[in-house]
Design a protein around this motif. Structure first.
Motif, PDB file in Angstrom:
ATOM      1  N   LEU A 179      43.625  35.027  47.848  1.00 42.65           N
ATOM      2  CA  LEU A 179      42.187  34.754  47.825  1.00 42.65           C
ATOM      3  C   LEU A 179      41.543  35.429  46.621  1.00 42.65           C
ATOM      4  O   LEU A 179      41.741  36.620  46.388  1.00 42.65           O
ATOM      5  CB  LEU A 179      41.533  35.234  49.123  1.00 42.65           C
ATOM      6  CG  LEU A 179      42.021  34.565  50.406  1.00 42.65           C
ATOM      7  CD1 LEU A 179      41.352  35.193  51.618  1.00 42.65           C
ATOM      8  CD2 LEU A 179      41.753  33.074  50.376  1.00 42.65           C
TER       9      LEU A 179
ATOM     10  N   LYS B  36      38.088  34.881  46.066  1.00 46.91           N
ATOM     11  CA  LYS B  36      36.760  35.187  46.585  1.00 46.91           C
ATOM     12  C   LYS B  36      36.852  35.322  48.096  1.00 46.91           C
ATOM     13  O   LYS B  36      37.789  34.831  48.715  1.00 46.91           O
ATOM     14  CB  LYS B  36      35.775  34.065  46.222  1.00 46.91           C
ATOM     15  CG  LYS B  36      35.578  33.891  44.732  1.00 46.91           C
ATOM     16  CD  LYS B  36      34.596  32.797  44.421  1.00 46.91           C
ATOM     17  CE  LYS B  36      34.464  32.636  42.909  1.00 46.91           C
ATOM     18  NZ  LYS B  36      33.710  31.449  42.557  1.00 46.91           N
ATOM     19  N   ASP B  37      35.840  35.969  48.696  1.00 48.23           N
ATOM     20  CA  ASP B  37      35.789  36.077  50.150  1.00 48.23           C
ATOM     21  C   ASP B  37      35.613  34.679  50.750  1.00 48.23           C
ATOM     22  O   ASP B  37      34.799  33.898  50.270  1.00 48.23           O
ATOM     23  CB  ASP B  37      34.617  36.955  50.600  1.00 48.23           C
ATOM     24  CG  ASP B  37      34.783  38.409  50.190  1.00 48.23           C
ATOM     25  OD1 ASP B  37      35.858  38.750  49.664  1.00 48.23           O
ATOM     26  OD2 ASP B  37      33.847  39.190  50.408  1.00 48.23           O
TER      27      ASP B  37
ATOM     28  N   LYS C  95      34.835  32.929  54.416  1.00 42.38           N
ATOM     29  CA  LYS C  95      34.405  33.208  55.781  1.00 42.38           C
ATOM     30  C   LYS C  95      35.429  32.653  56.770  1.00 42.38           C
ATOM     31  O   LYS C  95      35.846  31.512  56.682  1.00 42.38           O
ATOM     32  CB  LYS C  95      33.036  32.579  56.025  1.00 42.38           C
ATOM     33  CG  LYS C  95      32.387  32.998  57.305  1.00 42.38           C
ATOM     34  CD  LYS C  95      30.981  32.472  57.405  1.00 42.38           C
ATOM     35  CE  LYS C  95      30.326  32.983  58.671  1.00 42.38           C
ATOM     36  NZ  LYS C  95      28.954  32.513  58.779  1.00 42.38           N
TER      37      LYS C  95
ATOM     38  N   GLY D 134      39.409  35.509  55.142  1.00 43.21           N
ATOM     39  CA  GLY D 134      39.701  36.850  54.642  1.00 43.21           C
ATOM     40  C   GLY D 134      38.884  37.202  53.418  1.00 43.21           C
ATOM     41  O   GLY D 134      38.056  36.420  52.953  1.00 43.21           O
ATOM     42  N   LYS D 135      39.150  38.383  52.898  1.00 42.51           N
ATOM     43  CA  LYS D 135      38.432  38.891  51.741  1.00 42.51           C
ATOM     44  C   LYS D 135      39.242  38.686  50.464  1.00 42.51           C
ATOM     45  O   LYS D 135      40.439  38.443  50.511  1.00 42.51           O
ATOM     46  CB  LYS D 135      38.143  40.380  51.924  1.00 42.51           C
ATOM     47  CG  LYS D 135      37.318  40.705  53.148  1.00 42.51           C
ATOM     48  CD  LYS D 135      36.400  41.843  52.850  1.00 42.51           C
ATOM     49  CE  LYS D 135      35.526  42.151  54.041  1.00 42.51           C
ATOM     50  NZ  LYS D 135      34.276  41.469  54.015  1.00 42.51           N
ATOM     51  N   ALA D 136      38.571  38.795  49.323  1.00 46.02           N
ATOM     52  CA  ALA D 136      39.216  38.637  48.022  1.00 46.02           C
ATOM     53  C   ALA D 136      40.344  39.658  47.873  1.00 46.02           C
ATOM     54  O   ALA D 136      40.197  40.815  48.260  1.00 46.02           O
ATOM     55  CB  ALA D 136      38.199  38.810  46.911  1.00 46.02           C
TER      56      ALA D 136
ATOM     57  N   GLU E 287      43.346  39.384  49.332  1.00 44.93           N
ATOM     58  CA  GLU E 287      44.309  39.283  50.429  1.00 44.93           C
ATOM     59  C   GLU E 287      45.204  38.065  50.230  1.00 44.93           C
ATOM     60  O   GLU E 287      44.796  37.057  49.667  1.00 44.93           O
ATOM     61  CB  GLU E 287      43.575  39.147  51.773  1.00 44.93           C
ATOM     62  CG  GLU E 287      42.792  40.377  52.171  1.00 44.93           C
ATOM     63  CD  GLU E 287      42.071  40.209  53.501  1.00 44.93           C
ATOM     64  OE1 GLU E 287      42.152  39.122  54.114  1.00 44.93           O
ATOM     65  OE2 GLU E 287      41.419  41.175  53.923  1.00 44.93           O
TER      66      GLU E 287
ATOM     67  N   LYS F 278      47.168  35.182  52.257  1.00 47.29           N
ATOM     68  CA  LYS F 278      47.102  34.548  53.576  1.00 47.29           C
ATOM     69  C   LYS F 278      48.032  33.344  53.632  1.00 47.29           C
ATOM     70  O   LYS F 278      48.265  32.667  52.629  1.00 47.29           O
ATOM     71  CB  LYS F 278      45.669  34.079  53.880  1.00 47.29           C
ATOM     72  CG  LYS F 278      44.666  35.193  54.033  1.00 47.29           C
ATOM     73  CD  LYS F 278      44.897  35.937  55.316  1.00 47.29           C
ATOM     74  CE  LYS F 278      43.869  37.035  55.515  1.00 47.29           C
ATOM     75  NZ  LYS F 278      43.976  37.678  56.783  1.00 47.29           N
TER      76      LYS F 278
END
Length: 148
Positions: A5, A7-8, A10, A13-15, A17, A19
């Motif tokens: 990621l 950018k965050d 919704k 997860g957050k920037a 990370e 996934k």
């Protein structure tokens, strides 16, 4: 499919990370909208290198701010101002005037927006003002207002 990621997102997860997402969601939405990158080894190493460089840069900026704070704390600035018949200044000393005096007397560049005056300076004397230097580093500048 694994994605990194940028950018965050919704609900995801957050920037920064990594996934695991479904292929269509990852390719069409996340990567398509520029919210993520395909998490290959090369991309992950590049991202870690960028993060390391950003942390080093931030540490350097904090060190510079602390050094500047020490300099400002040990500095006594003298500003000459016109004084009226009643013993008060004609006008008041502004943060712009303080910034310009710092530049001319000590060659310290500090934006006027970073100088905080608790109240207007309208009388001669010695005053202290707060200077914000970034990264939660503050300094206290002593100012001596004298008659011109």
């Amino acid at each position: 499919m694994k994605v990194l990621l940028i950018k965050d997102v919704k609900g995801l997860g957050k920037a920064g990370e990594v996934k695991e997402v479904k292929d269509g969601y990852g390719k069409n939405f996340l990567i398509g909208k520029g919210l993520a990158l395909h998490a290959t080894n090369e991309v992950l190493k590049k991202y870690e290198a960028q993060e390391r460089k950003a942390k080093e840069q931030e540490a350097l900026e904090i060190e510079e701010a602390k050094t500047l704070a020490e300099t400002i704390n040990s500095t006594k600035l003298t500003i000459k101002h016109k004084i009226g018949a009643n013993g008060h200044l004609i006008g008041s000393v502004t943060n712009k005037e303080i910034s310009e005096a710092l530049k001319s007397q000590f060659d310290i560049e500090l934006d006027k927006k970073h100088i905080t005056l608790d109240k207007k300076i309208k009388t001669p004397g010695i005053f202290e003002v707060d200077c914000k230097l970034g990264h939660a580093v503050h300094a206290t500048l002593k100012i001596d207002i004298i008659e011109e």
